[in-house]
Design an enzyme around this catalytic site. Sequence first.
Site, short mmCIF file in Angstrom:
data_model
loop_
_atom_site.label_atom_id
_atom_site.label_comp_id
_atom_site.label_asym_id
_atom_site.label_seq_id
_atom_site.Cartn_x
_atom_site.Cartn_y
_atom_site.Cartn_z
N ALA A 1 10.31 93.97 26.94
CA ALA A 1 11.32 92.73 26.19
C ALA A 1 12.69 92.90 26.30
CB ALA A 1 10.66 92.66 24.71
N TYR A 2 13.11 94.13 26.15
CA TYR A 2 14.63 94.27 26.24
C TYR A 2 15.01 94.28 27.62
CZ TYR A 2 19.02 96.35 24.84
OH TYR A 2 20.37 96.33 24.63
N CYS A 3 14.40 94.60 28.59
CA CYS A 3 14.67 94.65 30.01
C CYS A 3 14.82 92.96 30.68
CB CYS A 3 13.82 95.25 30.94
SG CYS A 3 14.13 97.14 30.80
N SER B 1 15.12 90.32 28.44
CA SER B 1 16.20 89.52 27.88
C SER B 1 17.53 89.99 28.54
CB SER B 1 16.23 90.02 26.49
OG SER B 1 16.35 91.31 26.02
N LYS B 2 17.63 91.28 28.76
CA LYS B 2 19.20 91.65 29.25
C LYS B 2 19.21 91.29 30.58
CE LYS B 2 21.00 93.23 25.71
NZ LYS B 2 22.18 92.61 24.98
#
Length: 300
Positions: free
Chosen positions: A152-154, A156-157
Site C-alpha cells: 500500500a505504501y509503495c 501510494s508513494k
Amino acid sequence: MSGSSLSGQVVVVTGAARGVGALLARKLAARGARLALVGLEPDELKNVTASLGPDAACWTADVTDREALARVAAEVVERFGRIDAVVANAGVATGGPFLDSDPDAFDRVIQVNLLGSIATARAFLPALITSHGYLLQIASLAAITPAPLMAAYCASKSGVEAFAHSLRAEVGHLGVTVGVGYLSWTDTDMVRGADQDEALREMRAKLPWPANRTYPLEPAVERIAAGIIRRSPHVYGQWWLRGMQPVRGLLPSLTGGAMGRREMRRAQPALARSAGVRRGLVGSGGAADEAARSSVHHTP
C-alpha cells in the site's frame, strides 16, 4: 524565495500535527515564514501552532475531503493574503502481507497518501499560480524502490511521485515550481509503529546499507526546509537517496526476484506468529486517523 530566509512567505503544511510536518513547521517559522498548518488532530495542531508565534494558524481537516480543503485554502488566503508554498506531507501507512492486510486500512493509505495529495494540489494550486509559488510533494524511498510487506505504501508513494512530475510539466509555464521530497526510514511515530511488526522489522534490518537503518528526524527535516527555500525539484532527506535515482530501474528486479523471495522465506516464521492479526494503520498518526474517521461515522 531565495537565500536562507522565507521572511513573510506564507507556507501551508499538511500532516502538521506531529513528526516531519510539525518539525518542518518550526524550522520554516524560524526562517521567517508564516505558517498555515493542516491536520486531523486539533489539540496537537494547536500546540504546534502556539509554538510558532503569532504568524501561524491551524485548520483541522481531512486531506481526502475536497470540499473541506477548498474551504481551508480560501480561509488561508483570507487570513494571510496569499500562499507562497504548500507542502503535501500528510500520510499514513500499513505493513505486512497484502492478503493479511485490513482492506479498509490498505485503501485508506491510498486515499490519504495519493488522493489526499491530489486533493491538496487541487485546492491550493490556484493560489500558487497567483503567487508563482512552490508545491513540495513528500514522497519516500518507497517511491524509488518497491518492497515486500509494504504494497500500500509503495503504491501510494509511487503514485504521488508520478503525479508531482506530471504536474510540474503542466504548471511550470504558469510560474509554479513543483518538487518531490524523498525520505528513507526516519525516526517518526509512523516508522516506530511499523517496527512493532516483527516480520517487517526483521526484513528491514536485512536491507543493504544504508537503507537498513533509521535516520534521525532533525537533519532530514533540515534538508527539506533548505529545499523549500531553493524551490528544488528534488529534495532528499538523506544524502544517499540522490544516488538511488540512476539505478532505480534495476531495483524492482532485485526486490521482486531472488532476493525478495529469499527474504520472504526467511520471514515466514515471524509472519506465522502474527497470522490472523489485524494489520491496520501504524503509529500514533494512524491511530488518530482511525479515531477521527470513527468519530465522523458515529456522529448522530
